[in-house]
Enzyme design. Structure first.
Site, PDB file in Angstrom:
ATOM      1  N   ASP A   1      -1.490  -3.388   9.660  1.00  0.00           N
ATOM      2  CA  ASP A   1      -0.816  -4.293   8.712  1.00  0.00           C
ATOM      3  C   ASP A   1       0.442  -4.872   9.314  1.00  0.00           C
ATOM      4  O   ASP A   1       0.905  -5.938   8.902  1.00  0.00           O
ATOM      5  CB  ASP A   1      -0.483  -3.551   7.419  1.00  0.00           C
ATOM      6  CG  ASP A   1      -1.748  -3.425   6.594  1.00  0.00           C
ATOM      7  OD1 ASP A   1      -2.579  -2.570   6.928  1.00  0.00           O
ATOM      8  OD2 ASP A   1      -1.919  -4.240   5.667  1.00  0.00           O
TER       9      ASP A   1
ATOM     10  N   ARG B   1       2.917  -7.781  -1.875  1.00  0.00           N
ATOM     11  CA  ARG B   1       2.701  -6.536  -1.124  1.00  0.00           C
ATOM     12  C   ARG B   1       3.668  -6.549   0.060  1.00  0.00           C
ATOM     13  O   ARG B   1       3.708  -7.517   0.809  1.00  0.00           O
ATOM     14  CB  ARG B   1       1.233  -6.422  -0.639  1.00  0.00           C
ATOM     15  CG  ARG B   1       0.235  -6.384  -1.799  1.00  0.00           C
ATOM     16  CD  ARG B   1      -1.138  -5.958  -1.339  1.00  0.00           C
ATOM     17  NE  ARG B   1      -1.182  -4.535  -1.007  1.00  0.00           N
ATOM     18  CZ  ARG B   1      -2.235  -3.944  -0.456  1.00  0.00           C
ATOM     19  NH1 ARG B   1      -3.319  -4.649  -0.160  1.00  0.00           N
ATOM     20  NH2 ARG B   1      -2.215  -2.646  -0.184  1.00  0.00           N
TER      21      ARG B   1
ATOM     22  N   ARG C   1      -7.782  -8.193  -0.007  1.00  0.00           N
ATOM     23  CA  ARG C   1      -6.907  -7.215   0.651  1.00  0.00           C
ATOM     24  C   ARG C   1      -7.244  -7.217   2.131  1.00  0.00           C
ATOM     25  O   ARG C   1      -8.201  -7.867   2.556  1.00  0.00           O
ATOM     26  CB  ARG C   1      -6.970  -5.821  -0.001  1.00  0.00           C
ATOM     27  CG  ARG C   1      -8.258  -5.359  -0.565  1.00  0.00           C
ATOM     28  CD  ARG C   1      -9.353  -5.160   0.425  1.00  0.00           C
ATOM     29  NE  ARG C   1      -8.939  -4.321   1.545  1.00  0.00           N
ATOM     30  CZ  ARG C   1      -9.540  -4.308   2.718  1.00  0.00           C
ATOM     31  NH1 ARG C   1     -10.598  -5.094   2.966  1.00  0.00           N
ATOM     32  NH2 ARG C   1      -9.140  -3.524   3.694  1.00  0.00           N
ATOM     33  N   GLY C   2      -6.438  -6.494   2.913  1.00  0.00           N
ATOM     34  CA  GLY C   2      -6.580  -6.563   4.373  1.00  0.00           C
ATOM     35  C   GLY C   2      -5.566  -7.588   4.862  1.00  0.00           C
ATOM     36  O   GLY C   2      -5.509  -8.703   4.339  1.00  0.00           O
ATOM     37  N   ALA C   3      -4.779  -7.201   5.861  1.00  0.00           N
ATOM     38  CA  ALA C   3      -3.631  -8.023   6.263  1.00  0.00           C
ATOM     39  C   ALA C   3      -3.984  -9.486   6.582  1.00  0.00           C
ATOM     40  O   ALA C   3      -3.383 -10.408   6.010  1.00  0.00           O
ATOM     41  CB  ALA C   3      -2.918  -7.344   7.430  1.00  0.00           C
TER      42      ALA C   3
ATOM     43  N   ASN D   1      -0.436   1.087   9.282  1.00  0.00           N
ATOM     44  CA  ASN D   1      -1.804   0.827   8.807  1.00  0.00           C
ATOM     45  C   ASN D   1      -2.098   1.762   7.640  1.00  0.00           C
ATOM     46  O   ASN D   1      -1.269   2.598   7.253  1.00  0.00           O
ATOM     47  CB  ASN D   1      -2.817   1.013   9.952  1.00  0.00           C
ATOM     48  CG  ASN D   1      -4.200   0.492   9.585  1.00  0.00           C
ATOM     49  OD1 ASN D   1      -4.320  -0.627   9.080  1.00  0.00           O
ATOM     50  ND2 ASN D   1      -5.233   1.280   9.775  1.00  0.00           N
ATOM     51  N   LYS D   2      -3.268   1.609   7.084  1.00  0.00           N
ATOM     52  CA  LYS D   2      -3.678   2.371   5.896  1.00  0.00           C
ATOM     53  C   LYS D   2      -3.378   3.856   6.028  1.00  0.00           C
ATOM     54  O   LYS D   2      -3.592   4.446   7.095  1.00  0.00           O
ATOM     55  CB  LYS D   2      -5.175   2.126   5.661  1.00  0.00           C
ATOM     56  CG  LYS D   2      -5.799   2.830   4.476  1.00  0.00           C
ATOM     57  CD  LYS D   2      -5.081   2.583   3.164  1.00  0.00           C
ATOM     58  CE  LYS D   2      -4.938   1.113   2.828  1.00  0.00           C
ATOM     59  NZ  LYS D   2      -3.993   0.868   1.708  1.00  0.00           N
TER      60      LYS D   2
ATOM     61  N   GLN E   1     -11.478   2.065   0.379  1.00  0.00           N
ATOM     62  CA  GLN E   1     -11.937   0.883   1.139  1.00  0.00           C
ATOM     63  C   GLN E   1     -12.996   1.247   2.172  1.00  0.00           C
ATOM     64  O   GLN E   1     -13.814   0.408   2.537  1.00  0.00           O
ATOM     65  CB  GLN E   1     -10.742   0.214   1.853  1.00  0.00           C
ATOM     66  CG  GLN E   1      -9.739  -0.439   0.938  1.00  0.00           C
ATOM     67  CD  GLN E   1      -8.604   0.491   0.612  1.00  0.00           C
ATOM     68  OE1 GLN E   1      -8.765   1.712   0.584  1.00  0.00           O
ATOM     69  NE2 GLN E   1      -7.435  -0.060   0.354  1.00  0.00           N
TER      70      GLN E   1
END
Ligand code: MRU
Length: 346
Positions: free
Chosen positions: A239, A93, A50-52, A249-250, A198
């Site tokens: 992201d 995603r 995970r993570g862009a 973003n998150k 996270q």
């Protein structure tokens, strides 16, 4: 740098893709290895990776796997298989634009090949180049933002935008690493980042391992910490940053930005070129909605009554007026973002 976490989150290894299984961290450190693109797609959906930036490279490697393990003998057959693998990967995603960047970059290579053999070789080479470039780009990004952190500063972040969210160095935490490499004393305030945690699981893991001072807080403590003057700047990943300067973003990032404005704390998103979406404005972005189980449970244990309705947006959107500067590998991008993003990031 040698003191820092140098393992690769995603790597091409002799016809396979090896990843750190992020769902097992911090309790277990283990690798998983894949030979098929559908396995990589499932790893992206379930957040093994995970993570862009990391999912962009993972998707590229998924396509390299589809190519090298294909039994197609004619190029059009190989390209059809690649298209269907690309469609599966694109559907994993929706918010991180790096995913689409990685798939498009690989499909461009595939479509310019003149034979099956050439396509296979070119796609593996491209996936490996993406892996190495990611580390290099994030190191440059880190250096370009390091001067924004002063000796003794406390940096608030969100989620994990560190080595684990990229191939190896990190974006927001890459800036922190670069400042530490300059000899500064830096402390990171780490919100746990519900629902998938996270921050607590991954950012805290990286920082403890790297011996960078950090304090874990609950997400609900952010405003209080700012009101006490305990945050010198906010540095987060992204992201997707649209051409009109909106930062996706998150979930939880937007409230940090609002609080930062209220307390005159600078707010810096840090992101590489592959996170900028010059083709879209903020109205055209889909925010991923994830399953209710992430909210009604914590690590598999139920904490809310059965039958309660749940909303679980995984990302939020911070408008440009709350952003101080954006940190990129090409330097800082400042307001007016609508003009400067297309100018500096084309
Ligand atoms: O749902 P995740 O864990 O993939 O979300 C990750 C983030 O929001 C990160 O901040 C973002 O991808 C940037 S990572 C360098």
């Amino acid at each position: 740098m040698d003191n820092f976490f140098t393992l690769r989150t995603v790597t091409w290894d002799n016809g396979t893709v090896r990843m750190i299984d992020q769902t097992a961290l911090p309790n277990k450190f283990r690798y998983v290895r894949y030979t098929r693109s559908d396995q990589v797609a499932a790893a992206i959906t379930t957040m093994v990776v995970r993570g862009a930036p990391a999912i962009g490279v993972a998707a590229g490697m998924g396509l390299a796997l589809a190519a090298v393990h294909s039994k197609a003998r004619a190029l059009p057959d190989l390209l059809r298989e690649m298209e269907s693998a690309a469609a599966l990967l694109r559907g994993t995603r929706p918010t991180a634009v790096n995913l689409f960047w990685g798939v498009d970059r690989m499909m461009k290579k595939a479509n310019s090949a003149t034979s099956v053999q050439e396509a296979k070789e070119a796609l593996v080479a491209e996936a490996r180049a993406m892996e190495d470039e990611d580390v290099e780009v994030n190191r440059r990004l880190g250096r370009s933002g390091a001067d924004l952190i002063h000796d003794g500063d406390t940096v608030l972040t969100q989620c994990n935008a560190g080595a684990l969210a990229t191939v190896g160095y990190g974006t927001a935490l890459g800036v922190v690493r670069a400042a530490v490499e300059q000899g500064k004393l830096v402390k990171v305030l780490v919100p746990e980042t519900r629902p998938a945690l996270q921050g607590a699981r991954l950012t805290a893991f990286e920082l403890v391992r790297d011996k960078i001072a950090c304090t874990l807080i609950s997400d609900t403590a952010v405003g209080h910490m700012m009101s006490l003057g305990r945050v010198d700047c906010v540095i987060v990943g992204a992201d997707r940053i649209t051409r009109d300067g909106f930062v996706f973003n998150k979930i939880g990032t937007y409230q940090e930005a609002v609080l930062a404005k209220r307390h005159q704390v600078p707010f810096y998103p840090a992101a590489p070129r592959s996170t900028f979406d010059l083709a879209r404005s903020h109205q055209q972005v889909t925010i991923e909605e994830r399953g209710a189980s992430e909210v009604v449970q914590i690590r598999g244990r139920r904490i809310a009554p059965r039958g309660v309705p749940v909303a679980n947006p995984a990302f939020d959107m911070t408008p440009p007026e709350l952003v101080t500067s954006m940190i990129t590998e090409r330097g800082l991008v400042n307001a007016p973002f609508e003009e400067n993003i297309p100018r500096l990031m084309s």
